[in-house]
Design an enzyme around this catalytic site. Structure first.
Site, PDB file in Angstrom:
ATOM      1  N   GLU A  29      16.118  76.220  12.533  1.00 18.49           N
ATOM      2  CA  GLU A  29      17.536  76.551  12.658  1.00 18.49           C
ATOM      3  C   GLU A  29      18.386  76.075  11.493  1.00 18.49           C
ATOM      4  O   GLU A  29      19.513  76.512  11.323  1.00 18.49           O
ATOM      5  CB  GLU A  29      18.114  76.002  13.972  1.00 18.49           C
ATOM      6  CG  GLU A  29      18.241  74.480  14.060  1.00 18.49           C
ATOM      7  CD  GLU A  29      16.953  73.822  14.478  1.00 18.49           C
ATOM      8  OE1 GLU A  29      15.969  73.945  13.723  1.00 18.49           O
ATOM      9  OE2 GLU A  29      16.927  73.162  15.520  1.00 18.49           O
ATOM     10  N   ASP A 103      14.632  72.563  16.959  1.00 23.96           N
ATOM     11  CA  ASP A 103      14.554  71.172  17.408  1.00 23.96           C
ATOM     12  C   ASP A 103      13.859  71.036  18.769  1.00 23.96           C
ATOM     13  O   ASP A 103      13.913  71.949  19.599  1.00 23.96           O
ATOM     14  CB  ASP A 103      15.968  70.567  17.491  1.00 23.96           C
ATOM     15  CG  ASP A 103      16.564  70.328  16.118  1.00 23.96           C
ATOM     16  OD1 ASP A 103      15.785  70.256  15.149  1.00 23.96           O
ATOM     17  OD2 ASP A 103      17.796  70.217  16.012  1.00 23.96           O
ATOM     18  N   ASP A 105      14.292  70.055  21.833  1.00 23.23           N
ATOM     19  CA  ASP A 105      15.095  69.765  23.017  1.00 23.23           C
ATOM     20  C   ASP A 105      15.437  71.083  23.697  1.00 23.23           C
ATOM     21  O   ASP A 105      14.977  72.154  23.298  1.00 23.23           O
ATOM     22  CB  ASP A 105      16.352  68.959  22.665  1.00 23.23           C
ATOM     23  CG  ASP A 105      17.235  69.665  21.637  1.00 23.23           C
ATOM     24  OD1 ASP A 105      16.965  70.845  21.308  1.00 23.23           O
ATOM     25  OD2 ASP A 105      18.200  69.046  21.153  1.00 23.23           O
ATOM     26  N   GLU A 107      18.204  72.833  23.804  1.00 18.81           N
ATOM     27  CA  GLU A 107      18.917  73.787  22.953  1.00 18.81           C
ATOM     28  C   GLU A 107      17.979  74.420  21.941  1.00 18.81           C
ATOM     29  O   GLU A 107      18.046  75.625  21.673  1.00 18.81           O
ATOM     30  CB  GLU A 107      20.079  73.091  22.240  1.00 18.81           C
ATOM     31  CG  GLU A 107      21.012  74.050  21.559  1.00 18.81           C
ATOM     32  CD  GLU A 107      22.303  73.397  21.109  1.00 18.81           C
ATOM     33  OE1 GLU A 107      23.177  74.112  20.607  1.00 18.81           O
ATOM     34  OE2 GLU A 107      22.433  72.163  21.260  1.00 18.81           O
ATOM     35  N   TYR A 342      13.633  62.377  15.807  1.00 16.70           N
ATOM     36  CA  TYR A 342      14.700  63.225  16.343  1.00 16.70           C
ATOM     37  C   TYR A 342      15.752  62.376  17.046  1.00 16.70           C
ATOM     38  O   TYR A 342      15.435  61.478  17.824  1.00 16.70           O
ATOM     39  CB  TYR A 342      14.119  64.252  17.306  1.00 16.70           C
ATOM     40  CG  TYR A 342      15.110  65.319  17.703  1.00 16.70           C
ATOM     41  CD1 TYR A 342      15.761  66.066  16.738  1.00 16.70           C
ATOM     42  CD2 TYR A 342      15.391  65.568  19.035  1.00 16.70           C
ATOM     43  CE1 TYR A 342      16.668  67.044  17.093  1.00 16.70           C
ATOM     44  CE2 TYR A 342      16.286  66.543  19.410  1.00 16.70           C
ATOM     45  CZ  TYR A 342      16.932  67.281  18.433  1.00 16.70           C
ATOM     46  OH  TYR A 342      17.846  68.245  18.785  1.00 16.70           O
ATOM     47  N   ARG A 344      18.288  63.120  19.187  1.00 13.71           N
ATOM     48  CA  ARG A 344      18.861  63.424  20.508  1.00 13.71           C
ATOM     49  C   ARG A 344      17.796  63.152  21.559  1.00 13.71           C
ATOM     50  O   ARG A 344      16.932  63.987  21.825  1.00 13.71           O
ATOM     51  CB  ARG A 344      19.336  64.875  20.573  1.00 13.71           C
ATOM     52  CG  ARG A 344      20.515  65.158  19.653  1.00 13.71           C
ATOM     53  CD  ARG A 344      21.034  66.578  19.784  1.00 13.71           C
ATOM     54  NE  ARG A 344      22.148  66.800  18.873  1.00 13.71           N
ATOM     55  CZ  ARG A 344      22.020  67.258  17.630  1.00 13.71           C
ATOM     56  NH1 ARG A 344      20.820  67.545  17.157  1.00 13.71           N
ATOM     57  NH2 ARG A 344      23.080  67.433  16.864  1.00 13.71           N
ATOM     58  N   HIS A 388       9.875  62.983  24.436  1.00 14.35           N
ATOM     59  CA  HIS A 388      10.554  62.529  23.223  1.00 14.35           C
ATOM     60  C   HIS A 388      10.224  61.067  22.960  1.00 14.35           C
ATOM     61  O   HIS A 388       9.749  60.349  23.831  1.00 14.35           O
ATOM     62  CB  HIS A 388      12.067  62.677  23.376  1.00 14.35           C
ATOM     63  CG  HIS A 388      12.507  64.102  23.425  1.00 14.35           C
ATOM     64  ND1 HIS A 388      13.791  64.457  23.755  1.00 14.35           N
ATOM     65  CD2 HIS A 388      11.851  65.254  23.183  1.00 14.35           C
ATOM     66  CE1 HIS A 388      13.897  65.770  23.723  1.00 14.35           C
ATOM     67  NE2 HIS A 388      12.733  66.270  23.379  1.00 14.35           N
TER      68      HIS A 388
END
Length: 907
Positions: A29, A103, A105, A107, A342, A344, A388
């Site tokens: 992205e 990413d 997650d 989203e 990462y 988040r 994660h």
């Protein structure tokens, strides 16, 4: 390298050698991320960036199916992303494999899903699509991820899609109510409104707070045989009964107290008097060992809080800087490498190999005594996102000192914070020796015993504190490390040197800053780590709250914020309840884990929401029509004042005003009581008021575009570019009026410099009673057309400057070039014009311009055109004289970034 690692590396080489023979398309992205990854993958891989989401709900419609209650989102290609999608489709058609690598997650999974929808339009194309995720952008992690490619996780997609649909239902169905009842342009958000509610309720708590007086007492003592070794002891009670002052009740209805205090000066004076001739003795000394254990490595919310408290970073800046550290930094000969995992995450889990790397560094650089026997492990509140890792450096051997030459100042600060927290998490506890002494003072005056206590703390072994400093909010009476006790072995009696009584008043709870608001949201389960930054940004952008007091500033609700909050909570008590919002977050986690269907959650939510919406449409108060009679009187005519609602909130107006009667009283005044109280010490604190890019953390700059000023990232045109920008509302674009030091020639009040729709102008501070506007006139020049008016500078809607007659609309004289009050030496025109060219500045005759225009202009037809031609026959004049050099050309900093084609961003 151990044999197992060598074998894994060899296997990766063989796999990638096989991949290199086919043509693979990798889509991420971010352009910065694409640039880093392509270097790790090598030949056979083409890496492209989607530049964020490529699909979303339509802007002009709710975009969710509600009639049959399927809640199916009607996704479309995001406006402006059509060319990006088209180019990706062309590249996908030529590729043997398609790897989607946004990413790791919810989203990111949704972005991958939308890409798959666009690129996998038939069975053959769908087979080519695979999903890869990695928690860190290093060569090993990226290559490992491609060996473990998987299908898109539909549960993650559903969880993100459900959040998006929830927010759309609330925003699109409540916002029109606010437009109708309060003001056009307002909006309500599902989670943002709950965050606003916390801030408004805290403000009301502060305003309703009643301070309670209390007194504390300290005694300066020393052992009778060691007069030079003095220490302070705190008064704690009388005759074994603790001294405390009641302060009211907490939110649960329980009584609250201030410990070790007396209620007033009279009570304190009585104690002080009784202690003047008291016998002081030591009744007991207790020594114990206390361990302070290391903290877990950062999760997102803790990083945001620590960066705010220690570095003064706001949430947006923290996440922007962390994004760049994650996506990759150029390390010279090592190439571009991601420095942190990462950012988040809400899991403190750490990969075993990362623990080993940290332990190796600790043993080599600090010694075995700082190393626990087994690696430290930490558990999170939930296991929902335990796939994660915690936020940690990708390689513990890359110390902040080694990375300093590659990082900007803000990147180095944040990397240092993350590195120290992670390394400290794998160290042994710090050890303190804590000593507590109890003291009795027996009064000869009244025979009562007064109790005192002193505690002291000395660090015996620093442990993890050698690397990481813990920031804790400690009360004064808990600060043991600041009080070092003398050796009290064998001491029985003490002597008193001084008594220090001190008056205090209880304080209201502090207003939220970004760090404390994130902590409150996290503790209540409202939102998730990835949403905190957008929540805080949104309530500020909508002007529901303002932040004052520097980089660690506090949030103050605005009047419009209070009005919106009250209307939402009153009319939607269930939907905007803090506990219900937290429960929805838990249900979203259940959808991610496959425990609940997304439509079940939405059906349950919409049942409540639809009922409350129907009631609100009928019963919500119409603030626009507010007209409340007050006890205040008009300063001009003495009539009662009424409270009304205007564009910028409530104001007082004279009740005698009548629209139809021009002679009626027009007195108005601002409702100061409804505005935020910015006279508090915390609001007056000077500090950092800059705005930071949410993608890279750099200081945003103001630029001017076709539609006015806007905030943009300084790397807007960099390689790779950071296209972050933010529009400014009309109110944000306006500066407060600035006094000019001049007096109004019409009424005598001060003139002020204002910001208008077409730029700055000077007008009377007495507006609207006095409508004087100072005009930029050309001295010594009357209008060449009517001979009566002056020539003044004007600004058109598009921002271009021109000059016109002040008698407009009676006289329509205008000139796009600045008139100069000098006659033409050749044709005797009463004025000349100033023309700016690349070759210099020239004085020219206006008739030269007219002649040129008439040669190129289309012929006008009609009687009026013929009459005008007869009245003003063409005059040809060639007069031109150079009078100076041309000004420097405009830059991106002064005129905004150059408009670019929205094309696919290459790696």
């Amino acid at each position: 390298m151990n044999p197992r690692s060598q074998a894994a590396a060899s296997e990766r080489k063989l796999v990638f050698k096989a991949m290199a023979t086919s043509k693979s398309l990798v889509i991420v992205e971010s352009p910065a991320k694409a640039k880093t990854i392509e270097k790790y993958l090598g030949k056979g891989f083409e890496v492209r960036a989607s530049v964020g989401h490529i699909m979303d709900l339509p802007k002009n419609d709710i975009g969710v199916e509600l009639k049959k209650r399927t809640f199916e989102p009607q996704l479309i290609v995001s406006p402006g992303k059509e060319k990006v999608v088209e180019q990706l489709k062309k590249l996908a058609a030529k590729s043997d494999e398609i790897y989607l690598a946004p990413d790791p997650d919810r989203e990111g999974e949704a972005i991958a899903y939308h890409l798959a929808l666009q690129l996998g339009t038939n069975a053959k194309e769908k087979k080519k699509i695979r999903r890869v995720t990695f928690n860190e952008i290093t060569k090993k992690a990226v290559q490992d991820a491609f060996q473990h490619a998987r299908d898109i996780d539909q549960n993650l997609v559903d969880a993100q899609q459900t959040r998006r649909v929830l927010d759309r239902l609330v925003g699109y169905q409540i916002s029109p109510l606010l437009w109708d009842k309060v003001r056009r342009g307002l909006s309500a958000g599902r989670v943002q409104t709950v965050a606003l509610r916390l801030i408004v309720e805290r403000e009301r708590e502060i305003r309703a707070f009643q301070p309670v007086e209390y007194w504390t007492l300290e005694a300066l003592l020393h052992p009778e045989r060691q007069g030079d070794k003095k220490f302070k002891a705190k008064f704690i009670g009388i005759g074994g009964e603790p001294a405390r002052v009641p302060t009211g009740k907490d939110k649960d209805g329980k009584d609250t107290f201030v410990a070790n205090a007396l209620p007033g000066k009279a009570a304190m004076d009585e104690v002080v008097a009784a202690l003047q001739d008291a016998d002081w003795r030591l009744t007991g000394v207790q020594a114990r060992e206390q361990q302070r254990r290391p903290l877990a490595p950062f999760i997102t919310s803790q990083l945001q809080r620590d960066a705010a408290n220690k570095l003064g970073f706001n949430v947006r800046r923290t996440m922007g800087v962390a994004q760049r550290l994650y996506e990759g930094i150029d390390l010279g000969s090592e190439g571009t490498t991601g420095l942190i995992t990462y950012m988040r995450t809400d899991s403190p889990r750490v990969a075993p190999e990362a623990k080993v790397a940290a332990r190796e560094w600790i043993a080599k650089n600090l010694g075995e005594k700082y190393l626990p026997k087994e690696p430290n492990s930490y558990k999170g509140k939930k296991d929902a996102q335990d796939a994660h890792e915690a936020i940690r450096p990708t390689d513990a051997a890359r110390t902040p000192e080694m990375m300093a030459k590659f990082l900007s100042d803000e990147q180095l600060k944040l990397y240092t914070l993350i590195w120290k927290r992670f390394v400290a998490s794998q160290m042994v506890p710090a050890i303190f020796d804590v000593t507590t002494a109890n003291i009795e003072a027996k009064s000869k005056k009244n025979g009562k015993s007064y109790d005192f206590r002193v505690s002291g703390s000395v660090m015996r072994f620093d442990g993890f504190l050698k690397v990481y400093e813990v920031s804790e909010e400690k009360k004064d009476d808990e600060d043991e490390s600041a009080n070092k006790l003398p050796n009290l072995d064998g001491v029985k009696t003490l002597a008193m040197d001084e008594l220090t009584p001190e008056e205090h008043f209880t304080q209201p709870p502090p207003r939220y800053n970004e760090a404390s608001l994130v902590k409150e949201l996290e503790e209540r389960g409202i939102g998730r780590p990835s949403t905190y930054a957008s929540i805080i940004n949104t309530i500020q952008d909508r002007e529901y709250v303002v932040k004052h007091g520097g980089s660690r500033g506090r949030f103050y609700p605005t009047e419009i914020g209070v009005v919106v909050c009250d209307l939402m909570v009153k009319n939607f008590p269930y939907i905007f309840d803090t506990r219900y919002t937290a429960r929805l977050e838990e249900e979203l986690d259940d959808i991610e884990e496959g425990k609940e269907k997304w439509t079940t959650l939405l059906n349950g939510f919409y049942n409540y929401f639809e009922d409350e919406l129907k009631v609100a449409e009928k019963k919500m108060e119409n603030i626009k029509r507010l007209e409340q009679v007050t006890d205040e009187k008009c300063e001009l005519c003495g009539s009662p004042l009424v409270l009304k609602w205007g564009k910028f909130g409530t104001f007082f107006a004279c009740s005698a005003y009548n629209k139809k009667d021009p002679t009626s009283c027009t007195f108005t005044k601002e409702n100061i009581a409804a505005k935020p109280d910015l006279n508090t010490p915390e609001a007056q604190e000077a500090g950092d008021t800059e705005e930071y890019c949410e993608n890279c953390g750099k200081v945003m700059v103001m630029r001017r575009g076709l539609f006015g000023p806007f905030m943009a990232c300084p790397d807007y045109n960099a390689d790779p570019p950071c296209k972050t920008f933010r529009k400014l509302s009309q109110k944000q674009q306006q500066k407060p009026p600035e006094p000019t030091g001049e007096a109004c020639p019409e009424c005598g009040k001060p003139l002020v410099l204002r910001q208008g729709a077409y730029g700055e102008f000077v007008s009377c501070s007495g507006y609207p009673k006095c409508k004087y506007i100072k005009q930029n006139l050309i001295e010594g020049m009357k209008c060449p057309k009517c001979g009566e008016g002056n020539i003044a500078e004007r600004k058109a809607r598009r921002g271009n400057v021109f000059w016109g007659c002040t008698n407009y609309p009676k006289c329509d004289f205008t000139s796009n070039l600045k008139p100069v009050p000098k006659p033409c030496p050749e044709c005797k025109s009463p004025y000349l014009v100033e023309k700016v060219l690349k070759s210099g500045i020239y004085l020219e005759c206006p008739n030269k311009k007219k002649a040129a225009e008439e040669e190129t202009a289309p012929k006008k037809r009609g009687k009026k055109a013929a009459a005008a031609a007869e009245e003003q026959p063409a005059v040809v004049c060639s007069y031109s004289k150079r009078i100076g050099d041309a000004p420097p050309p405009p830059t991106a900093e002064t005129h905004g970034p150059v408009a670019e084609k929205k094309e696919l961003q290459p790696a």
